[in-house]
Design a protein around this motif. Structure first.
Motif, mmCIF file in Angstrom:
data_model
loop_
_atom_site.group_PDB
_atom_site.id
_atom_site.type_symbol
_atom_site.label_atom_id
_atom_site.label_comp_id
_atom_site.label_asym_id
_atom_site.label_seq_id
_atom_site.Cartn_x
_atom_site.Cartn_y
_atom_site.Cartn_z
ATOM 1 N N ARG A 42 0.809 -1.291 0.050
ATOM 2 C CA ARG A 42 -0.135 0.115 -0.055
ATOM 3 C C ARG A 42 1.053 1.297 0.118
ATOM 4 N N LEU A 43 2.126 1.090 0.694
ATOM 5 C CA LEU A 43 2.878 2.308 0.661
ATOM 6 C C LEU A 43 4.274 2.055 0.138
ATOM 7 N N ILE A 44 4.860 2.846 -0.591
ATOM 8 C CA ILE A 44 6.202 2.588 -1.123
ATOM 9 C C ILE A 44 6.981 3.859 -0.441
ATOM 10 N N PHE A 45 8.261 3.155 -0.224
ATOM 11 C CA PHE A 45 9.087 4.090 0.538
ATOM 12 C C PHE A 45 10.743 4.116 0.093
ATOM 13 N N ASP A 46 10.998 5.165 -0.181
ATOM 14 C CA ASP A 46 12.597 5.250 -0.747
ATOM 15 C C ASP A 46 13.413 4.883 0.220
ATOM 16 N N ALA A 47 14.250 3.873 0.356
ATOM 17 C CA ALA A 47 15.109 3.260 1.473
ATOM 18 C C ALA A 47 16.484 3.361 0.970
ATOM 19 N N ASN A 48 16.674 4.367 -0.006
ATOM 20 C CA ASN A 48 18.393 4.396 -0.553
ATOM 21 C C ASN A 48 19.339 5.004 0.421
ATOM 22 N N ASN A 49 18.890 6.140 1.237
ATOM 23 C CA ASN A 49 19.686 6.673 2.113
ATOM 24 C C ASN A 49 19.558 6.278 3.336
ATOM 25 N N LEU A 50 20.371 5.255 4.033
ATOM 26 C CA LEU A 50 20.163 4.846 5.429
ATOM 27 C C LEU A 50 21.434 4.622 5.699
ATOM 28 N N ASP A 51 22.587 5.167 5.121
ATOM 29 C CA ASP A 51 23.723 4.725 5.475
ATOM 30 C C ASP A 51 24.644 5.184 6.530
ATOM 31 N N SER A 52 24.149 6.434 7.126
ATOM 32 C CA SER A 52 24.662 6.895 8.445
ATOM 33 C C SER A 52 23.509 7.116 9.526
ATOM 34 N N ARG A 53 23.789 7.436 10.782
ATOM 35 C CA ARG A 53 22.761 7.360 11.808
ATOM 36 C C ARG A 53 21.795 8.720 11.503
ATOM 37 N N SER A 54 22.389 9.542 10.833
ATOM 38 C CA SER A 54 21.514 10.884 10.835
ATOM 39 C C SER A 54 20.602 10.584 9.485
ATOM 40 N N GLN A 55 21.076 9.810 8.521
ATOM 41 C CA GLN A 55 20.137 9.494 7.652
ATOM 42 C C GLN A 55 19.067 8.385 7.954
ATOM 43 N N LEU A 56 19.506 7.583 8.909
ATOM 44 C CA LEU A 56 18.436 6.598 9.460
ATOM 45 C C LEU A 56 17.458 7.531 10.265
ATOM 46 N N LEU A 57 17.843 8.327 11.142
ATOM 47 C CA LEU A 57 16.939 9.005 11.999
ATOM 48 C C LEU A 57 16.008 9.937 10.688
ATOM 49 N N GLU A 58 16.518 10.625 9.908
ATOM 50 C CA GLU A 58 15.459 11.368 8.901
ATOM 51 C C GLU A 58 14.805 10.363 8.351
ATOM 52 N N ALA A 59 15.146 9.237 7.839
ATOM 53 C CA ALA A 59 14.407 8.307 7.022
ATOM 54 C C ALA A 59 13.095 7.787 7.999
ATOM 55 N N SER A 60 13.538 7.563 9.303
ATOM 56 C CA SER A 60 12.566 7.277 10.349
ATOM 57 C C SER A 60 11.333 8.247 10.178
ATOM 58 N N GLU A 61 11.793 9.331 10.621
ATOM 59 C CA GLU A 61 10.662 10.618 10.665
ATOM 60 C C GLU A 61 9.836 10.383 9.277
ATOM 61 N N LYS A 62 10.661 10.578 8.217
ATOM 62 C CA LYS A 62 9.771 10.576 6.797
ATOM 63 C C LYS A 62 8.914 9.349 6.814
ATOM 64 N N LEU A 63 9.292 8.120 7.211
ATOM 65 C CA LEU A 63 8.373 7.002 7.342
ATOM 66 C C LEU A 63 7.234 7.130 8.201
ATOM 67 N N ILE A 64 7.605 7.538 9.348
ATOM 68 C CA ILE A 64 6.552 7.736 10.476
ATOM 69 C C ILE A 64 5.620 8.545 9.950
ATOM 70 N N SER A 65 5.958 9.548 9.379
ATOM 71 C CA SER A 65 4.832 10.691 8.860
ATOM 72 C C SER A 65 4.213 9.965 7.676
ATOM 73 N N LEU A 66 4.719 9.334 6.914
ATOM 74 C CA LEU A 66 3.960 8.732 6.011
ATOM 75 C C LEU A 66 3.059 7.842 6.268
ATOM 76 N N ILE A 67 3.144 7.024 7.236
ATOM 77 C CA ILE A 67 2.384 6.088 7.817
ATOM 78 C C ILE A 67 1.264 6.852 8.760
ATOM 79 N N ARG A 68 1.562 7.842 9.392
ATOM 80 C CA ARG A 68 0.466 8.632 10.135
ATOM 81 C C ARG A 68 -0.420 9.226 9.107
ATOM 82 N N ASP A 69 0.310 9.836 8.131
ATOM 83 C CA ASP A 69 -0.756 10.302 7.002
ATOM 84 C C ASP A 69 -1.582 9.432 6.542
ATOM 85 N N HIS A 70 -1.189 7.952 6.231
ATOM 86 C CA HIS A 70 -1.896 7.065 5.583
ATOM 87 C C HIS A 70 -3.128 6.463 6.694
#
Length: 178
Positions: A148-176
């Motif tokens: 149902r959702l497609i999330f770009d997981a290309n940028n997960l290589d550093s701690r900061s990228q992981l935290l940023e990606a998690s925030e974006k994914l959580i936002s996408l989940i909540r919106d959905h």
């Protein structure tokens, strides 16, 4: 009742990103392969050796159905889960499916580093590894794209990228899910 299924190819970040997202959303986290290993007291590799792929896929389906009864959970599935039986439809009926879409080059770089920890990859040359990823992703992506959702997981290589990606994914989940 909140139940989320992360799907995608090995190395997409299902476990790494999933743990962070689960913690931030106050969910339990289940890695389906780990769940199977704990339940059967054997590694996935050993189960594959003993029962073959067909036998493993049956065990995997049973485990998927068990964890599909859990509530307030984020489940990181194995890369092949949506591709067998009616697992993709099952997950859609029991929660929200999210495809962690990752480019071939990114998967290659991640899996090249982790190759020794993955029995199916450990003896492959770089060329063989890249070909393996391309061939398998081509077969599996149509199943992943049923999510149902497609999330770009290309940028997960550093701690900061992981935290940023998690925030974006959580936002996408909540919106959905609102």
């Amino acid at each position: 009742m909140r139940r989320f299924f992360l799907v995608g190819y090995m190395g997409a970040g299902k476990t790494t990103l999933g743990k962070i997202v689960a913690q931030e959303m106050n969910l339990s986290f289940v890695d389906l392969d780990t769940y199977i290993e704990n339940r059967h007291h054997k590694s996935v590799s050993d189960i594959f050796k003993e029962k073959g792929e067909a036998g493993f896929r049956i065990i995997e389906r049973e485990a998927l159905q068990e964890v599909s009864e859990f509530v307030d959970v984020l489940i990181a599935t194995g890369g092949g889960v949506p591709c067998f039986f009616d697992n993709a439809e099952w997950m859609d009926q029991h929660g929200l499916t999210i495809y962690l879409k990752t480019d071939t080059d990114v998967l290659f770089n991640r899996l090249k580093i982790a190759r020794s920890a993955r029995p199916i990859l450990k003896d492959k040359s770089d060329h063989e590894l890249r070909s393996f990823i391309v061939e398998n992703l081509k077969k599996r992506e149509p199943f992943y794209l049923k999510s149902r959702l497609i999330f770009d997981a290309n940028n997960l290589d550093s701690r900061s990228q992981l935290l940023e990606a998690s925030e974006k994914l959580i936002s996408l989940i909540r919106d959905h899910t609102v």
